[in-house]
Design an enzyme around this catalytic site. Structure first.
Site, PDB file in Angstrom:
ATOM      1  N   ILE A 353       0.863  -1.237  -0.247  1.00  0.00           N
ATOM      2  CA  ILE A 353       0.225  -0.339  -0.164  1.00  0.00           C
ATOM      3  C   ILE A 353       0.781   1.132   0.126  1.00  0.00           C
ATOM      4  CG2 ILE A 353      -1.944  -0.897   0.954  1.00  0.00           C
ATOM      5  CD1 ILE A 353      -1.505   0.013   3.783  1.00  0.00           C
ATOM      6  N   GLY A 354       2.404   0.933   0.141  1.00  0.00           N
ATOM      7  CA  GLY A 354       3.187   2.799   0.646  1.00  0.00           C
ATOM      8  C   GLY A 354       4.345   1.229  -0.140  1.00  0.00           C
ATOM      9  N   ARG A 355       5.413   2.602  -0.424  1.00  0.00           N
ATOM     10  CA  ARG A 355       6.703   2.246  -1.469  1.00  0.00           C
ATOM     11  C   ARG A 355       7.244   3.992  -0.547  1.00  0.00           C
ATOM     12  NH1 ARG A 355       5.358  -0.904  -5.419  1.00  0.00           N
ATOM     13  NH2 ARG A 355       6.550  -2.537  -5.418  1.00  0.00           N
ATOM     14  N   GLY A 357      11.501   5.791   1.092  1.00  0.00           N
ATOM     15  CA  GLY A 357      13.027   5.293   0.857  1.00  0.00           C
ATOM     16  C   GLY A 357      13.159   4.401   2.230  1.00  0.00           C
ATOM     17  N   GLY A 359      11.396   1.131   2.533  1.00  0.00           N
ATOM     18  CA  GLY A 359      11.417   0.303   2.244  1.00  0.00           C
ATOM     19  C   GLY A 359       9.900  -0.046   2.087  1.00  0.00           C
ATOM     20  N   GLU A 360       8.815  -1.240   2.088  1.00  0.00           N
ATOM     21  CA  GLU A 360       7.614  -0.724   1.679  1.00  0.00           C
ATOM     22  C   GLU A 360       6.484  -1.125   2.782  1.00  0.00           C
ATOM     23  OE1 GLU A 360       8.152  -3.468  -2.414  1.00  0.00           O
ATOM     24  OE2 GLU A 360       8.500  -4.629  -0.463  1.00  0.00           O
ATOM     25  N   VAL A 361       5.269  -0.742   2.886  1.00  0.00           N
ATOM     26  CA  VAL A 361       4.537  -0.926   3.781  1.00  0.00           C
ATOM     27  C   VAL A 361       3.676  -1.775   2.962  1.00  0.00           C
ATOM     28  CG1 VAL A 361       2.586   0.119   5.121  1.00  0.00           C
ATOM     29  CG2 VAL A 361       5.143   2.011   4.584  1.00  0.00           C
ATOM     30  N   LYS A 377       5.108  -1.842   8.273  1.00  0.00           N
ATOM     31  CA  LYS A 377       5.992  -0.955   7.488  1.00  0.00           C
ATOM     32  C   LYS A 377       7.863  -1.725   7.770  1.00  0.00           C
ATOM     33  CE  LYS A 377       7.887   3.837   7.451  1.00  0.00           C
ATOM     34  NZ  LYS A 377       7.174   5.111   7.502  1.00  0.00           N
ATOM     35  N   ASP A 489      10.128  14.681  11.112  1.00  0.00           N
ATOM     36  CA  ASP A 489      10.316  14.709   9.863  1.00  0.00           C
ATOM     37  C   ASP A 489       8.714  14.632   9.472  1.00  0.00           C
ATOM     38  OD1 ASP A 489      10.087  13.893   6.835  1.00  0.00           O
ATOM     39  OD2 ASP A 489      10.334  12.685   6.856  1.00  0.00           O
TER      40      ASP A 489
END
Length: 641
Positions: A353-355, A357, A359-361, A377, A489
């Site tokens: 569902i997400g990429r 810095g 890695g991936e989610v 995550k 951040d």
């Protein structure tokens, strides 16, 4: 000389078994080291190392297993040709090796290569166009060499590139090859001979945390958006395979030249002659057997010792079995519920569902929870090259891992309605898995992108609610939690929304806990994301709560204006940035021009202008003049619909 049959059988049976066991063990080790390595990768690697000049530094003994060499790292891949698993070369790391050769065009044959690090050598000539065949390439570090010529025009086809460092070479030509490298996080082309303009597309690279264009005298114009950034990358750490420990083979050399004499006055042999001959034969057989068994036993012992020694070294260097998962929520009833995170096939089947810095989610259903959905995550934590580890490094890394677990343990116990709760943490040698509640509405950035495209509506009351929720979450982190937590951040991508459109700040505490993870910070410990970073950070390199307030001020501006800092709109203004444009508009004769046209004429203009003034207050250049999070939350709460 004959050996008595009974004695021979008695001693030879275990001897034969020992020899067979040794041969089987040797053949097994050989098959693991050789048979599973892809043949095309082997041929390519041989040519590449020869032309780089690596082979001249290597003894013949190091050719036993290419994947065990210093600087060569392999991973298991499924072969479509044979239907079996093979080892493929995925990383080549030859930093600071005094190499004087060139990059061979054969590099394009390594189709699974993810990292090529050749920094701090004296390599020459151009970067071959064949490198474009390395479609999996994520890290390319060629800094501090003597490369010349132009970068291949189709370089943007390497769409997976995250880290690109070409600094301190003699490369020339324009920078158009950067236009479509949208996954870049770290970028440096400093100290070269590049010419022309810096591509404007770089401002839309949402993952970019760091860039450096300095030292190119022929470049024209300023760097996009944040032209004052002049940072330097540090070496990118990579995964490793421990080098083989040489096997010792001690041998025993028994002295079989002894003689015996009969005592003075003893009777002559007579009838005992045959018995003495048999006894002598038994002794000789025992000596021979002892010699053979001792030699083989010594060899096996040496082999076993070398394996044990290697395991001990791995334990010393922090390669021991990772600790079990840390569970922070009653939703996860037992550690076994997270066992699927250790299964590569199970992870591969999950929805991404997400990429980013880090890695991936992944989206996953929590086992044994009646359909509870979670988000997992994956945070990459590449370990240091084993060849470069000293005892001090090992102690430092072990201490660091304990500190990471301690920091994450603190984050895991934080609960607030506007903070995304961490449910569990699973540590692995090369990554961390962070388990969160799944937020079906997605991130604020996702929603704002849909709104801008006309696919969704986000009215002012909902935007104000989101702003108030973020402020409340920040107030808890800054003012109420002990010790104070600074986010480092804060941006729309790190603000998730639950079913009630309540803001949930995510990733708080992680930038400090995992400073070497390629997440929201660079490898030089620079925190934040371009467009949201407070200006004082570039001078002090210290992150304070007022830096978070600055980032929040940018988010407030986005909620009113309806545009992200990376929007091309700001590139066509005199100010070239959201903050400067916002300041000028709010003090102009018609400040309503700053309001998102989708929100106009709904009766909330006065409220939105007040929020815009708070945004300007939060983004003042002097951090001492910015409000604290409690003041911001109070001001926002006084704005009533």
């Amino acid at each position: 000389m004959a050996v008595p049959t009974g004695s021979a059988n008695l001693f030879l049976r275990p001897l034969i078994l020992a020899v067979l066991s040794f041969l089987l063990l040797s053949s097994f080790v050989s098959s693991v080291e050789w048979l599973d390595i892809d043949s095309s990768d082997l041929k390519a690697l041989q040519v590449i190392e020869t032309e780089l000049g690596v082979n001249s530094q290597r003894s013949s003994a190091s050719d036993v297993n290419p994947c065990g060499r210093r600087g060569v790292f392999c991973e298991r891949r499924h072969s479509a040709t044979t239907g079996e698993y093979v080892l493929r070369v995925t990383r080549l790391v030859y930093r600071s090796r005094s190499l004087t050769g060139t990059i061979s065009p054969v590099i394009g044959m390594l189709s699974e290569l993810k990292e090529l690090t050749l920094s701090n050598n004296q390599l020459v000539n151009a970067v071959p166009v064949d490198i474009l065949s390395c479609k999996q390439l994520e890290v390319l570090d060629l800094r501090k060499n003597r490369f010349s010529g132009q970068i291949p025009g189709n370089f943007s086809s390497l769409s997976r590139l995250r880290i690109l460092d070409l600094s301190s070479n003699k490369l020339s030509g324009n920078l158009n090859f950067l236009k479509n490298l949208r996954n870049l996080e770290n970028l440096s082309v400093a100290n070269n001979l590049f010419s022309g303009k810096i591509p404007e597309q770089i401002v839309s690279f949402h993952n970019l945390r760091f860039f450096d264009f300095s030292g190119n005298r022929y470049l024209e114009g300023p760097a996009p958006v944040m032209s004052s950034i002049k940072l330097q990358t540090s070496p990118h750490q990579t995964r490793h395979i421990l080098a083989e420990t040489p096997t010792s083979s001690p041998t025993n050399k028994p002295n079989n030249s002894t003689t015996s004499k009969a005592p003075k006055g003893a009777p002559k042999p007579g009838k005992l002659k045959k018995k003495k001959k048999k006894s002598k034969k038994k002794k000789v057989a025992a000596w021979i057997l002892g010699f053979v068994v001792g030699a083989i036993g010594g060899t096996i012992s040496g082999f076993v010792f070398s394996v044990l020694f290697k395991l001990i070294i791995q334990a010393i260097r922090g390669s021991e079995k990772p600790p079990g998962p840390s569970i922070f929520s009653p939703l996860i009833k037992k550690a076994e519920d997270l066992a699927f995170l250790e299964n590569e096939e199970a992870l591969a089947s999950l929805e991404i569902i997400g990429r980013g810095g880090c890695g991936e989610v992944f989206k996953a259903e929590l086992p044994g929870s009646n359909g509870k959905i979670i988000a997992v995550k994956k945070v990459i934590q590449p370990p240091k090259d084993a060849d470069e580890l000293t005892d001090e490094d090992s102690k430092f890394l072990n201490k660091k891992m304990r500190q990471i677990r301690s920091e994450i343990n603190t984050v895991g116990h934080i609960r607030h309605r506007n903070l995304l709760p961490l449910l569990a943490h699973v540590s692995r040698p090369e990554c961390h898995y962070l388990v969160y509640e799944y937020m079906e509405k997605g991130s604020l950035q996702d929603i704002l992108t849909d709104v801008q495209a006309g696919n969704q509506e986000l009215m002012w009351p909902a935007r104000h609610k989101i702003a108030l929720g973020i402020a409340a979450g920040l107030e808890y982190l800054h003012m109420d939690h002990n010790p104070r937590i600074i986010h480092r951040d804060l941006k729309p991508a790190n603000v998730l929304l639950d079913d009630d459109m309540e803001a949930r700040i995510s990733d708080f505490g992680l930038a400090k806990a995992m400073p070497d993870a390629v997440t929201h910070i660079t490898t030089s410990h620079v925190a934040g994301t371009v467009g949201y970073i407070a200006p004082e950070f570039y001078q002090t390199h210290k992150f304070t709560d007022k830096c978070d307030i600055y980032s929040f001020g940018v988010i407030l501006g986005i909620l009113v204006i309806g545009k992200l800092p990376s929007d091309e709109f700001f590139q066509h203004t005199d100010e070239m940035s959201l903050i400067k444009w916002m300041r000028n508009i709010i003090t102009s004769e018609n400040p309503s021009l700053a309001i998102d046209p989708k929100l106009m004429d709904q009766g909330f203009d006065e409220q939105m202008l007040l929020v815009l003034k708070i945004a300007c207050y939060c983004t003042l250049d002097d951090p001492k003049q910015r409000p604290n999070s409690k003041d911001v939350r109070t001001m926002l709460s006084q704005i009533k619909h």
